[in-house]
Scaffold this active site. Sequence first.
Site, PDB file in Angstrom:
ATOM      1  N   GLY A   9       0.823  -1.206   0.000  1.00 29.85           N
ATOM      2  CA  GLY A   9       0.000   0.000   0.000  1.00 29.85           C
ATOM      3  C   GLY A   9       0.856   1.254   0.000  1.00 29.85           C
ATOM      4  O   GLY A   9       1.626   1.482   0.930  1.00 29.85           O
ATOM      5  N   PHE A  12      -1.167   6.884   2.639  1.00 30.87           N
ATOM      6  CA  PHE A  12      -0.545   7.768   3.636  1.00 30.87           C
ATOM      7  C   PHE A  12       0.392   6.998   4.556  1.00 30.87           C
ATOM      8  O   PHE A  12       1.485   7.452   4.873  1.00 30.87           O
ATOM      9  CB  PHE A  12      -1.623   8.485   4.444  1.00 30.87           C
ATOM     10  CG  PHE A  12      -2.311   9.564   3.662  1.00 30.87           C
ATOM     11  CD1 PHE A  12      -1.690  10.785   3.459  1.00 30.87           C
ATOM     12  CD2 PHE A  12      -3.570   9.366   3.115  1.00 30.87           C
ATOM     13  CE1 PHE A  12      -2.302  11.793   2.737  1.00 30.87           C
ATOM     14  CE2 PHE A  12      -4.191  10.370   2.383  1.00 30.87           C
ATOM     15  CZ  PHE A  12      -3.561  11.580   2.195  1.00 30.87           C
ATOM     16  N   GLU A 168     -18.588  17.628   2.485  1.00 27.47           N
ATOM     17  CA  GLU A 168     -17.764  18.304   1.484  1.00 27.47           C
ATOM     18  C   GLU A 168     -18.308  18.065   0.075  1.00 27.47           C
ATOM     19  O   GLU A 168     -18.370  18.980  -0.752  1.00 27.47           O
ATOM     20  CB  GLU A 168     -16.310  17.841   1.613  1.00 27.47           C
ATOM     21  CG  GLU A 168     -15.740  18.288   2.948  1.00 27.47           C
ATOM     22  CD  GLU A 168     -14.297  17.906   3.226  1.00 27.47           C
ATOM     23  OE1 GLU A 168     -13.660  18.598   4.031  1.00 27.47           O
ATOM     24  OE2 GLU A 168     -13.800  16.920   2.655  1.00 27.47           O
ATOM     25  N   ASP A 298      -5.637   2.806   7.981  1.00 29.41           N
ATOM     26  CA  ASP A 298      -7.048   2.409   8.076  1.00 29.41           C
ATOM     27  C   ASP A 298      -7.233   0.929   8.389  1.00 29.41           C
ATOM     28  O   ASP A 298      -8.285   0.522   8.869  1.00 29.41           O
ATOM     29  CB  ASP A 298      -7.760   2.713   6.743  1.00 29.41           C
ATOM     30  CG  ASP A 298      -8.106   4.188   6.596  1.00 29.41           C
ATOM     31  OD1 ASP A 298      -7.819   4.972   7.530  1.00 29.41           O
ATOM     32  OD2 ASP A 298      -8.671   4.552   5.545  1.00 29.41           O
TER      33      ASP A 298
HETATM   34  C1  LIG Z   1     -13.197  10.517  -0.214  1.00 34.21           C
HETATM   35  C2  LIG Z   1     -12.337  10.488   1.012  1.00 34.21           C
HETATM   36  C3  LIG Z   1     -12.094  11.673   1.703  1.00 34.21           C
HETATM   37  C4  LIG Z   1     -11.292  11.673   2.834  1.00 34.21           C
HETATM   38  N1  LIG Z   1     -11.055  12.863   3.459  1.00 34.21           N
HETATM   39  C5  LIG Z   1     -10.224  12.893   4.511  1.00 34.21           C
HETATM   40  C6  LIG Z   1      -9.887  14.139   5.126  1.00 34.21           C
HETATM   41  O1  LIG Z   1     -10.367  15.192   4.714  1.00 34.21           O
HETATM   42  N2  LIG Z   1      -9.014  14.120   6.171  1.00 34.21           N
HETATM   43  C7  LIG Z   1      -8.479  12.964   6.625  1.00 34.21           C
HETATM   44  O2  LIG Z   1      -7.676  12.998   7.552  1.00 34.21           O
HETATM   45  N3  LIG Z   1      -8.775  11.770   6.087  1.00 34.21           N
HETATM   46  C8  LIG Z   1      -9.627  11.706   5.024  1.00 34.21           C
HETATM   47  N4  LIG Z   1      -9.932  10.507   4.455  1.00 34.21           N
HETATM   48  C9  LIG Z   1      -9.395   9.266   5.053  1.00 34.21           C
HETATM   49  C10 LIG Z   1      -7.966   9.028   4.628  1.00 34.21           C
HETATM   50  O3  LIG Z   1      -7.866   9.123   3.225  1.00 34.21           O
HETATM   51  C11 LIG Z   1      -7.527   7.648   5.100  1.00 34.21           C
HETATM   52  O4  LIG Z   1      -7.656   7.565   6.494  1.00 34.21           O
HETATM   53  C12 LIG Z   1      -6.089   7.368   4.702  1.00 34.21           C
HETATM   54  O5  LIG Z   1      -5.966   7.377   3.303  1.00 34.21           O
HETATM   55  C13 LIG Z   1      -5.640   6.015   5.240  1.00 34.21           C
HETATM   56  O6  LIG Z   1      -4.324   5.789   4.819  1.00 34.21           O
HETATM   57  P1  LIG Z   1      -3.826   4.312   4.504  1.00 34.21           P
HETATM   58  O7  LIG Z   1      -2.386   4.430   4.167  1.00 34.21           O
HETATM   59  O8  LIG Z   1      -4.249   3.400   5.587  1.00 34.21           O
HETATM   60  O9  LIG Z   1      -4.668   3.879   3.228  1.00 34.21           O
HETATM   61  P2  LIG Z   1      -4.744   4.566   1.782  1.00 34.21           P
HETATM   62  O10 LIG Z   1      -4.235   5.926   1.803  1.00 34.21           O
HETATM   63  O11 LIG Z   1      -6.133   4.321   1.312  1.00 34.21           O
HETATM   64  O12 LIG Z   1      -3.741   3.660   0.933  1.00 34.21           O
HETATM   65  C14 LIG Z   1      -3.946   2.308   0.712  1.00 34.21           C
HETATM   66  C15 LIG Z   1      -3.225   1.906  -0.561  1.00 34.21           C
HETATM   67  O13 LIG Z   1      -3.266   0.482  -0.661  1.00 34.21           O
HETATM   68  C16 LIG Z   1      -3.479   0.117  -2.003  1.00 34.21           C
HETATM   69  N5  LIG Z   1      -4.056  -1.221  -2.010  1.00 34.21           N
HETATM   70  C17 LIG Z   1      -5.218  -1.627  -1.452  1.00 34.21           C
HETATM   71  N6  LIG Z   1      -5.378  -2.965  -1.630  1.00 34.21           N
HETATM   72  C18 LIG Z   1      -4.282  -3.402  -2.310  1.00 34.21           C
HETATM   73  C19 LIG Z   1      -3.869  -4.666  -2.796  1.00 34.21           C
HETATM   74  N7  LIG Z   1      -4.601  -5.790  -2.587  1.00 34.21           N
HETATM   75  N8  LIG Z   1      -2.700  -4.758  -3.467  1.00 34.21           N
HETATM   76  C20 LIG Z   1      -1.946  -3.646  -3.684  1.00 34.21           C
HETATM   77  N9  LIG Z   1      -2.290  -2.422  -3.240  1.00 34.21           N
HETATM   78  C21 LIG Z   1      -3.444  -2.306  -2.554  1.00 34.21           C
HETATM   79  C22 LIG Z   1      -4.408   1.199  -2.536  1.00 34.21           C
HETATM   80  O14 LIG Z   1      -4.310   1.295  -3.934  1.00 34.21           O
HETATM   81  C23 LIG Z   1      -3.896   2.437  -1.808  1.00 34.21           C
HETATM   82  O15 LIG Z   1      -2.956   3.150  -2.584  1.00 34.21           O
HETATM   83  C24 LIG Z   1     -10.730  10.462   3.300  1.00 34.21           C
HETATM   84  C25 LIG Z   1     -10.982   9.275   2.618  1.00 34.21           C
HETATM   85  C26 LIG Z   1     -11.751   9.282   1.482  1.00 34.21           C
HETATM   86  C27 LIG Z   1     -12.019   7.998   0.742  1.00 34.21           C
END
Ligand SMILES: Cc1cc2nc3c(=O)[nH]c(=O)nc-3n(C[C@H](O)[C@H](O)[C@H](O)COP(=O)(O)OP(=O)(O)OC[C@H]3O[C@@H](n4cnc5c(N)ncnc54)[C@H](O)[C@@H]3O)c2cc1C
Length: 419
Positions: A9, A12, A168, A298
């Site tokens: 992933g 963030f 939003e 997440d």
């Molecule tokens: C529309 C929207 C608006 C948001 N607005 C806000 C905001 O204003 N403020 C805030 O703080 N948070 C916001 N969030 C929440 C925030 O985006 C998440 O909490 C954050 O992105 C989590 O980070 P992460 O690294 O866990 O996952 P992500 O940033 O979602 O990254 C996960 C990555 O894993 C990859 N992935 C998933 N499954 C696989 C797989 N099987 N194989 C390979 N790659 C894979 C995906 O492509 C992705 O790039 C928002 C979320 C969304 C959807």
Amino acid sequence: VRQRVVIVGAGFAGIDCARRLVNEAVEVTLVDRNNFHTFSPLLYQVAAAGLADSDVAHPVRGLFHDAANVRFRQATVSGVDWRARTVLVSDGPDLPFDHLVVAAGATTSFFGVPGADAHSLPLGSLADAVRIRNHVLRLFEAADADPSRVAAGDLTVVVIGGGPTGVEMAGALTELFSMVLAKDFRRLDVARARVVLVELAGGVLPPFSDRARRHAAEQLVARGVELRLGEAVEEVGPEGVRLRSGERIAAATVVWAAGVRAAGLADVLDLPQGRAGRIEVGPDLRVPGRPDVWVAGDMAGTGLPQVAPVAKQQGAHVGRQIGRLVRGRAVQPFRYRDRGSMATVGRRAAVADLPLRIRLTGAVAWVAWLFLHLLYLAGLRNRATVLVNWTWSYLTWDRGNRLITELPAPAPKRGRTPG
Ligand SMILES: Cc1cc2nc3c(=O)[nH]c(=O)nc-3n(C[C@H](O)[C@H](O)[C@H](O)COP(=O)(O)OP(=O)(O)OC[C@H]3O[C@@H](n4cnc5c(N)ncnc54)[C@H](O)[C@@H]3O)c2cc1C
């Protein structure tokens, strides 16, 4: 030999984890199914034609040009062979690891609402945002050709979920309709376009302070958003939604912004899962009983909100701890530093609940929101294009990204077919 760290992933959490490992004696492979990192907090602006898709996404390789020990691999991870300590990918060779960081994020949860999966548009990815933009603009074009479609709900959008994303999205759509599309579609009575926001709780932005919630609701109403609060969606169909109160809203666009659960990968790893499918972790973010497996963002079942600051801090923590282990030092527990939350309703209207009970609303909160989002956006080019887009829209009340970039499958031709 250097230890191999595989990070699943490039969100963030994954990016901040890899950044912390740049100067450590490890070989890092960052895997993502997309070759870009998505800045999800601005996805709603892509859906509402305010920004282009390339403004809110950044190629992962471009973030690690100077990092000799970080490799990127575009692939979809389908599971892990725990005995062989290998990450299984559905395309290309599998990836052996000494440390595994699972940071695959979240996916939309429809909570089993009948028809929601088939008939609503989620807003979770860049592709989702572009799909919503194309869909809404196409409906305006169709209504311009046949205005009778307005009465059937073609220009009505129901947004389900009154959290930050729903608020939003709803605010940005009414602004798009009243400020921009009203000028584009001069023959259409755009004032009849509706945005309805449905929220189960008694008010919008449930986790925010009362002051923020009141301000957000007032601003939404002032911009023409119809609120249905304390209301549940019972069913979504091709013609619109049915609410628990019995009200039916005819709508050709239903945006699902109501909930998320751990990404599908969490279900196939054979690791204990908690609420919303999130993987259970100990205080240091390692999976209990598996000292070389870490979960961040997440997907991690820490009970913390699923927001970007948590993911960034957890990713950085995991990177730091792997670095400590490699240097023979002890692992530390994770501690979240809460710097507050923000949401924006539209032009000069936002809310911010900050530490020390500082509550900002209105234009001040909006400027703070703009500034922070620019600061956290990955890549200088993206910051520059977003700043130009925002300044342009602010000064001209225009949005340049209202392109329909996908055509629907052609409808069967009516009338006589030649020959
Ligand atoms: C529309 C929207 C608006 C948001 N607005 C806000 C905001 O204003 N403020 C805030 O703080 N948070 C916001 N969030 C929440 C925030 O985006 C998440 O909490 C954050 O992105 C989590 O980070 P992460 O690294 O866990 O996952 P992500 O940033 O979602 O990254 C996960 C990555 O894993 C990859 N992935 C998933 N499954 C696989 C797989 N099987 N194989 C390979 N790659 C894979 C995906 O492509 C992705 O790039 C928002 C979320 C969304 C959807």
